[in-house]
Scaffold this motif. Structure first.
Motif, PDB file in Angstrom:
ATOM      1  N   LEU A   1       0.826  -1.208   0.000  1.00 45.73           N
ATOM      2  CA  LEU A   1       0.000   0.000   0.000  1.00 45.73           C
ATOM      3  C   LEU A   1       0.858   1.255   0.000  1.00 45.73           C
ATOM      4  N   ALA A   2       0.319   2.298  -0.623  1.00 41.55           N
ATOM      5  CA  ALA A   2       0.915   3.623  -0.509  1.00 41.55           C
ATOM      6  C   ALA A   2       0.824   4.098   0.938  1.00 41.55           C
ATOM      7  N   ALA A   3       1.444   5.220   1.236  1.00 45.34           N
ATOM      8  CA  ALA A   3       1.554   5.685   2.621  1.00 45.34           C
ATOM      9  C   ALA A   3       0.203   5.874   3.296  1.00 45.34           C
ATOM     10  N   ASP A   4      -0.840   6.197   2.525  1.00 47.98           N
ATOM     11  CA  ASP A   4      -2.183   6.359   3.080  1.00 47.98           C
ATOM     12  C   ASP A   4      -3.167   5.406   2.398  1.00 47.98           C
ATOM     13  N   GLY A   5      -2.673   4.248   1.988  1.00 47.62           N
ATOM     14  CA  GLY A   5      -3.508   3.276   1.289  1.00 47.62           C
ATOM     15  C   GLY A   5      -4.357   2.437   2.220  1.00 47.62           C
ATOM     16  N   VAL A   6      -5.307   1.710   1.619  1.00 49.03           N
ATOM     17  CA  VAL A   6      -6.260   0.899   2.372  1.00 49.03           C
ATOM     18  C   VAL A   6      -6.490  -0.412   1.634  1.00 49.03           C
ATOM     19  N   MET A   7      -6.701  -1.484   2.393  1.00 48.85           N
ATOM     20  CA  MET A   7      -7.064  -2.759   1.791  1.00 48.85           C
ATOM     21  C   MET A   7      -8.385  -3.235   2.373  1.00 48.85           C
ATOM     22  N   ALA A   8      -9.097  -4.029   1.581  1.00 49.73           N
ATOM     23  CA  ALA A   8     -10.339  -4.655   2.039  1.00 49.73           C
ATOM     24  C   ALA A   8     -10.254  -6.137   1.717  1.00 49.73           C
TER      25      ALA A   8
END
Length: 269
Positions: free
Chosen positions: A178-185
């Motif tokens: 993920l990027a520095a402010d990324g999110v996964m679901a």
């Protein structure tokens, strides 16, 4: 003593059993397409549907949890790159391709027999915005440090979540992808979802994971993110999602936005 069966004969018998079980020479199960009652379904076995679409509306997210996973847009409303582990019938790929025109989509699927059915499910051909790769999902994620603003993990075979997608190393690699402010679901359709949730908490931190039940299904969807939560109230979180996607997720976005605000208050993030 019984004479050993020649290896060529053993191999022939093994291949015969593989064909009987619907497996190709690579040992992977071959899915098939089922048309029924206006739907098109991807199945490995008749009693279990892997993916389903409305025949005349291929970009519609028909299954509830697939819409819930797109609540990741509340964290990242305009992702530059969106990664997906697991293609299936391509419901989420088609939705993102149709309604997030500024987003590049990178998908990994380990079963080439699934990818071979992409046209049966109206999945667009690869282009400047879409790439579908046949590879091991864990290896794909591990090779893409910092690549994704949003990562959707929905990798299943006929037995459930493959072991390689259930390790601490895999979830650590998801964080690093993920990027520095990324999110996964993650879609968790398993008997023991806590097994996966604990690994997500280990990877991201206790306060960086939010798990929601799917009201009409047995699934849970887990969100995990890097960085701080958006300092916005629920309505503002929903409003910044692009209209084309927002208007198709009206049953999901307000519910998850309220959970984000509550989580932020409880954790002080």
């Amino acid at each position: 003593m019984k004479e050993r069966e020649p290896s060529s004969r053993r191999g022939l018998v093994a291949r015969w059993f593989d064909r009987l079980r619907g497996r190709g020479p690579d040992g992977l199960r071959r899915p098939y397409v089922r048309h029924h009652d206006g739907f098109v379904s991807l199945q490995f076995v008749r009693a279990q549907t892997q993916s389903r679409m409305v025949a005349g509306d291929p970009a519609r997210l028909l299954i509830d949890y697939t819409r819930t996973m797109f609540a990741a847009l509340l964290w990242q409303p305009a992702p530059r790159v969106l990664g997906m582990v697991g293609l299936g019938g391509g419901s989420q790929v088609k939705f993102a391709h149709a309604h997030l025109p500024g987003t590049r989509i990178e998908v990994v699927e380990n079963n080439p027999h699934v990818v071979a059915l992409r046209r049966d499910f109206g999945i667009p051909d690869d282009d400047a915005r879409l790439a579908v790769v046949v590879d091991d999902g864990a290896r794909f994620v591990a090779a893409r440090t910092g690549a994704f603003d949003v990562l959707l993990v929905d990798g299943y075979d006929e037995h459930g979540i493959p072991a390689v997608l259930a390790t601490q190393a895999f979830y650590d690699d998801c964080r690093d992808a993920l990027a520095a402010d990324g999110v996964m679901a993650c879609n968790l359709y398993v008997r023991n979802p806590e097994h996966h949730v604990e690994k997500l908490r280990q990877a991201f931190g206790e306060a960086q994971v939010l798990v929601v039940d799917e009201p009409k299904m047995s699934n849970r969807v887990a969100f995990a993110w890097r960085g701080a939560l958006p300092a916005l109230e629920a309505e503002a979180l929903v409003a910044r999602v692009p209209e084309a996607a927002r208007t198709r997720l009206t049953d999901v976005l307000p519910r998850i936005a309220a959970r984000i605000v509550r989580h932020r208050a409880l954790t002080g993030l």
